[in-house]
Design a protein around this motif. Sequence first.
Motif, PDB file in Angstrom:
ATOM      1  N   TYR A 267       0.820  -1.209   0.000  1.00 33.01           N
ATOM      2  CA  TYR A 267       0.000   0.000   0.000  1.00 33.01           C
ATOM      3  C   TYR A 267       0.858   1.265   0.000  1.00 33.01           C
ATOM      4  O   TYR A 267       0.497   2.264  -0.629  1.00 33.01           O
TER       5      TYR A 267
ATOM      6  N   LEU B 253      -0.497   3.076  -3.004  1.00 27.49           N
ATOM      7  CA  LEU B 253      -1.429   4.103  -2.521  1.00 27.49           C
ATOM      8  C   LEU B 253      -0.813   4.862  -1.356  1.00 27.49           C
ATOM      9  O   LEU B 253      -1.336   4.846  -0.238  1.00 27.49           O
TER      10      LEU B 253
ATOM     11  N   ASP C 248       0.164   7.403   1.488  1.00 28.10           N
ATOM     12  CA  ASP C 248      -0.554   8.443   2.242  1.00 28.10           C
ATOM     13  C   ASP C 248      -2.070   8.296   2.181  1.00 28.10           C
ATOM     14  O   ASP C 248      -2.800   9.238   2.496  1.00 28.10           O
ATOM     15  N   SER C 249      -2.558   7.136   1.777  1.00 28.79           N
ATOM     16  CA  SER C 249      -4.000   6.921   1.695  1.00 28.79           C
ATOM     17  C   SER C 249      -4.513   6.290   2.983  1.00 28.79           C
ATOM     18  O   SER C 249      -3.754   5.759   3.789  1.00 28.79           O
TER      19      SER C 249
ATOM     20  N   VAL D  83     -11.936   1.644   0.740  1.00 28.67           N
ATOM     21  CA  VAL D  83     -11.318   2.373  -0.370  1.00 28.67           C
ATOM     22  C   VAL D  83     -11.295   1.544  -1.648  1.00 28.67           C
ATOM     23  O   VAL D  83     -11.408   2.084  -2.756  1.00 28.67           O
TER      24      VAL D  83
END
Length: 283
Positions: free
Chosen positions: A173, A177, A179-180, A239
């Motif tokens: 991640y 992705l 900083d998600s 998400v």
Amino acid sequence: MPTIPPGQSPRPAPEPHQHRRMAESFGVDAERYDRARPRYPRALIDRIAATRSGPDASPGRAPGVLDVGCGTGIAAQQFEAAGCGVLGVDADARMAELARRRGLPVEVSTFEAWDPAGRTFDAVVAAQAWHWVDPVAGAAKAARALRPGGRLAVFWNAGQLPPGLMEAVADVYDRVLPDSLAARQWTASAVDGYTALCDKAADGMREAGAYGVPERWRFDWEWTYARDEWLDLLSTTGVHTTLPPAQLEEVLSGVGAAVDAAGGGFTMRYATVASTAIRTGSA
């Protein structure tokens, strides 16, 4: 990074129930959601089903249980198996349609806008869904739908990946992705996160002013996932339901490789946490 104009305060982060796009995204693949999502501990179901709101009341009376955010009917089926009649409410017509095909009556609406129309229930429940409901307005609406002595019970499955795999998945991640929310969830305690939701739900019950003292319940259990079973489940969560297909595929490929490296499967430790309170007052 955005800057704040002089004299203005930063806007507070939206509450989960205000993220309507995500809240109503799970029906994008209702069949997968229904197949992959974990069920709930039988001890929890039985404890709620045992609620009585009077000498002639029983959750077995149809419908005795109102299932808020019922989705495809996962929890509702468990309550039905425990002898309860169930009515579902869900904002997503796609999820509701699948539940109806199984015989569950479902009304399509957000819970805040739903009209009890004079109906009352022995239990109002929300399985993995109450964070999509305004906690104060939801508790007040539930109070309108509960018989005195009835129970509001909202609960979540909090899963924790085993050490080693958790770090490997977090790396995926961080790469795909960064900083998600999805990246941050692998570095935080799932139990702590859902306990915070339980606290918020309990605060809503207190503010609604129609309940006794809220209680906290916890049920610990485990489930073993094969690689493809886990990827199936992952595709239905938070998400991931709103990611572009190419980005979702990159995440699933990376996570799948991490599970393969861990032996092709793993055992997830779950804690199902609940906030619950009894409706006070007289009929």
